[in-house]
Design an enzyme around this catalytic site. Structure first.
Site, PDB file in Angstrom:
ATOM      1  NE  ARG A   1      18.899  -9.607  -6.421  1.00  0.00           N
ATOM      2  CZ  ARG A   1      19.758  -8.559  -6.755  1.00  0.00           C
ATOM      3  NH1 ARG A   1      19.725  -8.453  -7.909  1.00  0.00           N
ATOM      4  NH2 ARG A   1      20.359  -7.669  -5.735  1.00  0.00           N
TER       5      ARG A   1
ATOM      6  CG  PHE B   1      18.862 -12.720   2.976  1.00  0.00           C
ATOM      7  CD1 PHE B   1      17.740 -13.287   2.270  1.00  0.00           C
ATOM      8  CD2 PHE B   1      19.630 -13.719   3.725  1.00  0.00           C
ATOM      9  CE1 PHE B   1      17.450 -14.725   2.302  1.00  0.00           C
ATOM     10  CE2 PHE B   1      18.918 -15.042   4.064  1.00  0.00           C
ATOM     11  CZ  PHE B   1      18.263 -15.573   3.409  1.00  0.00           C
ATOM     12  CD  GLU B   2      21.349 -13.616  -2.109  1.00  0.00           C
ATOM     13  OE1 GLU B   2      21.833 -14.338  -0.998  1.00  0.00           O
ATOM     14  OE2 GLU B   2      21.788 -13.428  -3.032  1.00  0.00           O
ATOM     15  N   GLY B   3      19.410  -8.460  -1.719  1.00  0.00           N
ATOM     16  CA  GLY B   3      18.940  -7.216  -2.184  1.00  0.00           C
ATOM     17  C   GLY B   3      17.510  -7.378  -1.665  1.00  0.00           C
TER      18      GLY B   3
END
Lengths: 589, 255
Positions: free
Chosen positions: A262, A400-402
């Site tokens: 993140r 992406f990445e949450g």
């Protein structure tokens, strides 16, 4: 730095400018590392960008190996495994500079980040010895396989299974992973599977194991220079020694890796935005309408000022967080087999800041490329202009990445967990604000430099504590269900961290004579002028969800008390900021 | 083999030149190793890798020069000398006098430099330094080989290639094409931080501000005039040629 910053501490108390890391603190070594990376990008990657965009994976690997020769794959690998063990500011600078290369940066980032880090943090000595030297040099490439067709945000809902073989020597993996970056050429995959369909665990899976294959390339909207395929696992025998971390503890690895993913995503967004801003500024200076460059028009200048300012904010918070992580890492013993886990834990202290960076960085990038296209007019819609690719490449970052939605929920969610564990004195601070609100609130000192902004930051902190406290009182344990309230609180929290960080950076620049203090001051004023009214709106809206009648009236009076603010002449600020960017033809601070 | 490299830090070639009160503004400008000097650094390191020895980078300039020097050290040079003294920042006479004084007391077999700096572009400093040192020089070299105390160099000569031989010690200036400079690796950058950098003043060199005072004076600094739009000549060929010749004679006065 006498006292290091603690994760989540900004919610409860302010800090002094000296205590945060800012880009003005970059050492000569940091700058040289960034320069080498940029030179590599400009000399080796950009000349073949078109070919990369058409998915020449041989070329991608050749360039990655070349990056490896320069040490650009080794920054996070410990020296004991032939890495460079640089600080996180260095690896962030590499990530930022790499993102000037378009989506080749993703091939690089997935390899050094989510691909290699699980082994760096959670591997045994044998696993590290076996894989890390090759990953650091570029002899082998790594990928990360978490997402499945049926499980994205709900990562623990994975259906891929692992079953111990009859002889006890291997786990037999079956299942399918989806959207796997670097899958066309990766040699090593970090794969998550449930042992006996139950215990979520991570495995190191080599491409050469029988039963490992990849599906066709996805036809993506953007980031086309990166490979994305499904990973198919059919009765794959993975040696038991390739179980990564403990059985049933895969979620610990997954969540820790996401934290790093993140803030790295945020520095990538900063790098990408710098290119987009530069591209837009150059275009605005050459494109003529009504017999003059469109850069002369105030509305175009306003866009440029907004792009530059948001970029300044994103850069500031990304390096504040990275610097805070570095400071935390210097306190712990990273040697020995458990060193990696110790590091992951130290980084996890900043999970909230990582989420804030992810959300702010990706939304900033989307804003910058969108305005970049707008400045290009019709040309921005045509593929011959690089801004068109940047616009498409940006969009995935909010996913992406949450997703940004998941990350927003995580911000107050994680804060509450930290408060329960006594890591952040949230309840005490919330209690104190409640009693303070009964008395007088000292008005802003508008004569002092950035006095209004100092006040706005303090009031935002109080608002967060007051509204957040009210939410906890109202919903108790059931607050998890109130996603809208949580997201509003997250947005106030993001605004707080963002405004406070740029304020502290500008104050530090003014004190130290480093950086462009006058420009930074203008940007802080502009950003606070645009953000603080949003905070007020969010607070009012959130209170109105929870209360009605006289209670609501009282709470709204409280919000009003905290949000007194004399508007700023943002037009003058924007024109001044834009003038500087137009002169420099690039981002500056 | 002891190799010295004369290195100048210059504006990035893509930097925008802004004049303020008749002087070039340095604020916010990215500084780099003069690209021709970068070829010299690369050549020196490549020779060291072949023959062993020490590569010493010599530069004149203010504190900011450190960055360029560190970059050369990160590429693989071994040590550096910086003459950091405002009285040493002058014209080509000043620079060559200071360089010669710095070099005089040191052992060297070969001196490398760029054939010119991209900022003032005089192409004089290295050659004048060689003259002051009393050694031979070969300028604008695109290929260099060193064997048994002799160098063989290919140099640009008005579009042709000239092959020149000389005995060491000799000054050689690098032209584009001599080599492809390497990027400083991350390991190199880390090592560079620990390499010795000597800082000198004129007094350390036995020089005074008067003895090196510039001989040339900058009378005026100005940017080239903005390029106007072109004009397409009309008519038949003879008429167009006649008009072109007359334009070249009378308007642009190049004939």
């Amino acid at each position: 730095m006498a006292d290091r910053e603690r994760g989540g501490a900004f919610f409860v108390a302010g800090t002094s400018p000296e205590e945060i890391f800012t880009p003005e603190d970059f050492t000569d070594e940091h700058k040289m590392i960034a320069k080498t990376t940029l030179d590599f990008v400009e000399g080796e990657v950009l000349p073949v960008a078109d070919q990369l965009e058409h998915q020449d994976w041989e070329l991608t690997q050749r360039l990655l190996r070349k990056a490896g020769e320069l040490g650009l794959l080794a920054s996070d690998v410990p020296e004991a495994y032939e890495g460079l063990a640089l600080d996180k500011v260095s690896s962030s600078l590499i990530g930022e500079a790499m993102s000037h290369a378009g989506s080749f940066a993703l091939s690089h980032g997935a390899h050094v980040g989510i691909g290699s880090l699980p082994i760096i943090f959670f591997g045994t000595d044998e696993q590290k010895k076996k894989y890390l030297p090759d990953l650091a040099s570029g002899a082998k490439f790594a990928a990360y396989a978490l997402t499945e067709p049926g499980s994205g945000s709900d990562a623990l809902g994975a259906r891929t299974t692992a079953k111990l073989s009859a002889d006890g020597k291997s786990y037999i993996l079956n299942g399918q992973k989806q959207y796997i970056t670097n899958s066309a050429f990766a040699d090593v995959f970090i794969v998550y599977a449930k042992i006996d369909g139950e215990h979520f665990s991570a495995f190191i899976v080599e491409r050469g194991y029988p039963g490992v294959s990849t599906g066709p390339e996805e036809k993506k909207m953007g980031i086309k220079a990166s490979s994305t395929r499904p990973l198919i696992l059919e009765d794959v025998h993975v040696p038991v020694e390739n179980l990564l971390g403990e059985k049933g503890r895969g979620h610990v690895i997954a969540f820790n890796i996401l934290n790093i993913g993140r803030y790295k995503l945020a520095v990538g967004a900063v790098g990408g935005s710098k290119v987009a801003l530069q591209t837009a500024v150059k275009y605005a200076k050459t494109r003529e309408q009504f017999k003059q460059p469109i850069a002369n028009f105030p509305l175009i200048q306003g866009k440029i000022a907004d792009m530059q300012t948001k970029l300044f904010v994103a850069e500031t918070i990304a390096y504040r967080t990275t610097g805070a992580i570095d400071a935390a890492l210097t306190e712990v013993d990273l040697t020995g087999e458990k060193g990696g886990q110790v590091a992951a834990k130290a980084i996890a202290e900043f999970a909230i800041e990582c989420s804030i960076n992810k959300v702010f960085g990706s939304e900033m990038l989307d804003f910058v490329v969108d305005e970049g296209v707008q400045i290009h007019g019709g040309a921005g819609f045509i593929q011959d202009y690089p801004i068109e690719r940047m616009y498409r490449d940006s969009r995935i970052n909010r996913i992406f990445e949450g997703t940004n939605e998941i990350n927003r929920l995580l911000i107050p969610g994680t804060l509450l967990k930290m408060a329960m564990k006594g890591e952040v004195a949230l309840l005490q601070a919330a209690g104190q604000v409640q009693s303070e609100l009964l008395g007088m609130i000292e008005p802003a000192d508008e004569q002092a430099p950035l006095g209004k902004e100092v006040h706005a930051v303090e009031m935002t902190r109080k608002l967060f504590l007051a509204v957040g406290g009210m939410a906890v009182q109202t919903y108790g344990q059931k607050i998890e269900r109130e996603q809208e309230v949580l997201a509003n609180l997250a947005d106030i929290g993001i605004a707080l961290y963002a405004m406070e960080s740029v304020l502290l950076r500008a104050q530090k620049a003014a004190q130290s004579n480093k950086g462009d203090a006058a420009l930074q001051s203008d940007m802080v004023q502009l950003f606070v002028a645009q953000t603080f009214p949003q905070v007020e709106l969010l607070a009012r809206d959130t209170v109105a969800v929870m209360q009605e009648g006289d209670d609501l009236k009282m709470s709204l009076a409280m919000v009003r008390k905290l949000t007194k603010y004399t508007p700023t002449n943002t037009v003058a600020l924007k024109r001044r900021i834009a003038k500087r960017v137009l002169e420099a033809e690039q981002y500056l601070a | 083999m002891n190799i010295l490299v004369c290195l100048k830090q210059t504006f990035d070639t893509e930097a925008r030149i802004v004049l303020e009160d008749g002087r070039i503004k340095e604020d916010g400008v990215q500084f780099v190793i003069n690209p021709y000097d970068e070829y010299a650094v690369e050549e020196a390191i490549a020779l060291k890798e072949r023959f062993d020895g020490v590569v010493t980078v010599i530069s004149i300039g203010p504190a900011r020069v450190d960055e360029a020097v560190r970059t050369a050290l990160a590429m693989g040079a071994d040590e550096a000398v910086i003459v950091d003294d405002p009285a040493a920042f002058g014209d080509e006479f000043t620079a060559s006098t200071v360089l010669a004084a710095t070099i005089k007391s040191r052992p060297y077999d070969l001196i490398l430099a760029g054939n010119q700096a991209v900022d003032d572009g005089s192409g004089q400093v290295a050659l004048r330094t060689a003259e002051l040192l009393g050694i031979a020089h070969i300028g604008v070299v695109t290929k260099l080989s060193v064997e048994d105390g002799r160098v063989t160099a290919e140099r640009d000569a008005e579009g042709d290639t000239e092959i020149v031989e000389a005995a060491l010690p000799v000054m050689v200036t690098a032209q584009q094409g001599l080599n492809e400079p390497r990027y400083p690796s991350l390991i190199g950058i880390r090592k560079a931080a620990k390499k010795p950098v000597e800082r000198l003043t004129l007094a350390d060199l036995g020089l005074s501000a008067e003895t090196v005072a510039p001989r040339a004076q900058i009378v005026e600094t100005f940017l080239p005039p903005a390029k106007g739009s072109g004009r397409v000549l009309e008519g038949d060929t003879a008429a167009r040629v006649a008009e072109l010749v007359s334009e070249l004679r009378q308007t642009s006065k190049v004939l």
